[in-house]
Enzyme design. Structure first.
Site, short mmCIF file in Angstrom:
data_model
loop_
_atom_site.label_atom_id
_atom_site.label_comp_id
_atom_site.label_asym_id
_atom_site.label_seq_id
_atom_site.Cartn_x
_atom_site.Cartn_y
_atom_site.Cartn_z
N ASN A 1 -43.51 52.41 63.46
CA ASN A 1 -43.50 50.78 63.49
C ASN A 1 -43.60 50.55 64.78
OD1 ASN A 1 -44.27 48.52 63.19
ND2 ASN A 1 -43.06 48.16 62.50
N TRP A 2 -45.12 51.22 65.75
CA TRP A 2 -45.21 50.77 66.55
C TRP A 2 -45.11 49.26 66.92
CZ3 TRP A 2 -49.45 54.30 69.60
CH2 TRP A 2 -49.18 55.80 69.75
N LYS A 3 -45.57 48.50 66.02
CA LYS A 3 -45.62 46.79 66.30
C LYS A 3 -47.00 47.06 66.83
CE LYS A 3 -41.04 46.30 65.46
NZ LYS A 3 -38.97 46.14 65.78
N HIS B 1 -42.99 43.21 56.70
CA HIS B 1 -41.76 43.62 57.58
C HIS B 1 -41.09 42.15 57.54
CE1 HIS B 1 -40.52 44.05 61.83
NE2 HIS B 1 -40.52 45.61 61.42
N GLU C 1 -40.65 40.31 60.89
CA GLU C 1 -41.69 39.57 61.78
C GLU C 1 -42.75 38.94 60.75
OE1 GLU C 1 -41.59 43.11 64.52
OE2 GLU C 1 -39.63 42.87 64.48
N GLU D 1 -34.29 46.91 55.27
CA GLU D 1 -34.42 46.73 57.23
C GLU D 1 -33.70 45.88 57.30
OE1 GLU D 1 -37.22 49.23 59.61
OE2 GLU D 1 -37.90 46.92 59.50
N GLY E 1 -33.89 46.08 66.30
CA GLY E 1 -34.49 46.07 67.44
C GLY E 1 -33.35 45.14 68.13
N SER F 1 -33.01 49.92 64.32
CA SER F 1 -32.77 50.57 65.75
C SER F 1 -32.51 52.39 64.83
CB SER F 1 -30.82 49.61 66.27
OG SER F 1 -31.50 48.72 66.21
N GLY G 1 -38.75 51.89 64.87
CA GLY G 1 -39.23 50.89 66.04
C GLY G 1 -39.47 51.50 67.39
N GLY G 2 -38.67 50.88 67.90
CA GLY G 2 -38.83 51.53 69.35
C GLY G 2 -38.40 52.93 69.81
#
Ligand code: PGA
Length: 255
Positions: free
Chosen positions: A8-10, A98, A100, A170, A176, A216, A237-238
Site C-alpha cells: 500500500n503506497w498510500k 483502511h 486512514e 491492521e 506507520g 509496520s 505500507g512503508g
C-alpha cells in the site's frame, strides 16, 4: 490457500517511481522461480498511477489495487472513482476501510459495506481493513471493536460472495509507527476474525478466507508473523515503497 503480499503506497510515489519500481520488482520476482504457485502479490499505488502500473504489469501475475473507491457505478460524485472505472484500467484489488480512510475521511462501517458490495459487483477483490486504536486495546475492547467492524462490513453479504473477499487486520497503533503487534497478538485477532466468519458462513468458507496482517511489517518481522497459523499474508505500507524492502517480505512469504 495462497499467501498474500500487498503493498500500500498510500499517497506516495510518482510516474518515475512507477517506471523504476515495476522492472525492479519483476526482476526480483524472477529470481523466486515458481512464486506465483504459492503467492498472490499486489501493489496499491495512488489512483493517478493505476493505469500505468496495470499496463506495465500486463501479462505478469502481479495484481494492481486501488486504495479507495466510490460505491456507485457513475453519477454526480465530483472527485470520486467508480468500480467499473477501476476495472477498465486493469485494476484487480481495492482496499476498503483502511484506518486512514476511517479516521481522516469519516468512512463508516456502512460505507465499507456499500463499497465492498460494489466492488464484488464489478468483479474486483476487496481487501477490507479492520483494526482497533491504542485506547481501545488498552481498555481491553480490541476484540469487540474489530468484531463490530467485521460484522458491519459483511452484514447482508450473500454467503457465496465470501469467496471473493480478503480481510486485513491492521491495529491502528502499529500503522506507520514501527510498533508491530507481536505474532501472538496478531494471531489471536486473526483467529477471532476467523471464528466470526465460521459462525456466520461455516468453517470451510472461513478457513478459505485470506486474513492479512498489516502494521509496520518489515523484512525483519514478516517471517515470525507469517509463521502464525491464522495469518495468511501481509499488507505492507512503508516497506512496500522500495523493491529492496518489499522483495525480502515476498521472499519470507514463500517459506
Ligand atoms: P505500514 O502501513 O506498513 O507503513 O505500517 C500499513 C498500512 O497502513 O497498510
Amino acid at each position: 490457500m495462497k499467501q498474500w503480499v500487498v503493498g500500500n503506497w498510500k499517497m506516495n510515489g510518482s510516474l518515475s517511481m512507477v517506471s523504476d519500481y515495476v522492472p525492479a520488482l519483476l526482476d526480483g520476482l524472477l529470481e523466486l522461480s515458481g512464486w506465483e504457485r504459492s503467492l498472490r502479490v499486489g501493489i496499491c499505488p495512488p489512483s493517478p498511477y493505476l493505469g500505468m502500473m496495470a499496463s506495465k504489469l500486463t501479462g505478469y501475475p502481479v495484481e494492481v489495487g486501488a486504495q479507495n473507491v466510490h460505491p456507485k457505478p457513475s453519477g454526480a460524485f465530483t472527485g470520486e472513482i467508480a468500480p467499473p472505472m477501476l476495472r477498465e484500467l486493469g485494476v484487480d484489488l481495492c482496499l476498503v476501510g483502511h484506518s486512514e480512510r476511517r479516521q481522516l475521511f469519516g468512512e463508516t462501517d456502512e460505507a465499507v459495506r456499500e463499497k465492498l458490495s460494489a466492488l464484488l459487483e464489478a468483479n474486483l477483490t476487496p481487501i477490507v481493513c479492520v483494526g482497533e486504536v491504542l485506547a481501545e486495546r488498552e481498555a481491553g475492547r480490541h476484540l469487540a471493536v474489530v468484531e463490530r467492524q467485521v460484522q458491519g462490513a459483511l452484514e447482508g453479504l450473500p454467503p457465496e460472495r465470501l469467496a471473493g473477499v480478503v480481510l486485513a487486520y491492521e491495529p491502528v497503533w502499529a500503522i506507520g509507527t514501527g510498533k508491530t503487534a507481536t505474532p501472538e497478538q496478531a494471531n489471536q485477532m486473526h483467529a477471532h476474525i476467523r471464528a466470526l466468519l465460521a459462525a456466520r458462513f461455516g468453517a470451510g468458507p472461513a478457513a478459505g478466507t485470506p486474513i492479512l496482517y498489516g502494521g509496520s511489517v518489515t523484512p525483519d518481522n514478516a517471517g515470525a508473523l507469517l509463521a502464525q497459523p491464522d495469518i495468511n499474508g501481509t499488507l505492507v505500507g512503508g516497506a512496500s515503497l522500495k523493491p529492496a524492502t518489499f522483495l525480502p517480505i515476498i521472499q519470507h512469504s514463500l517459506s
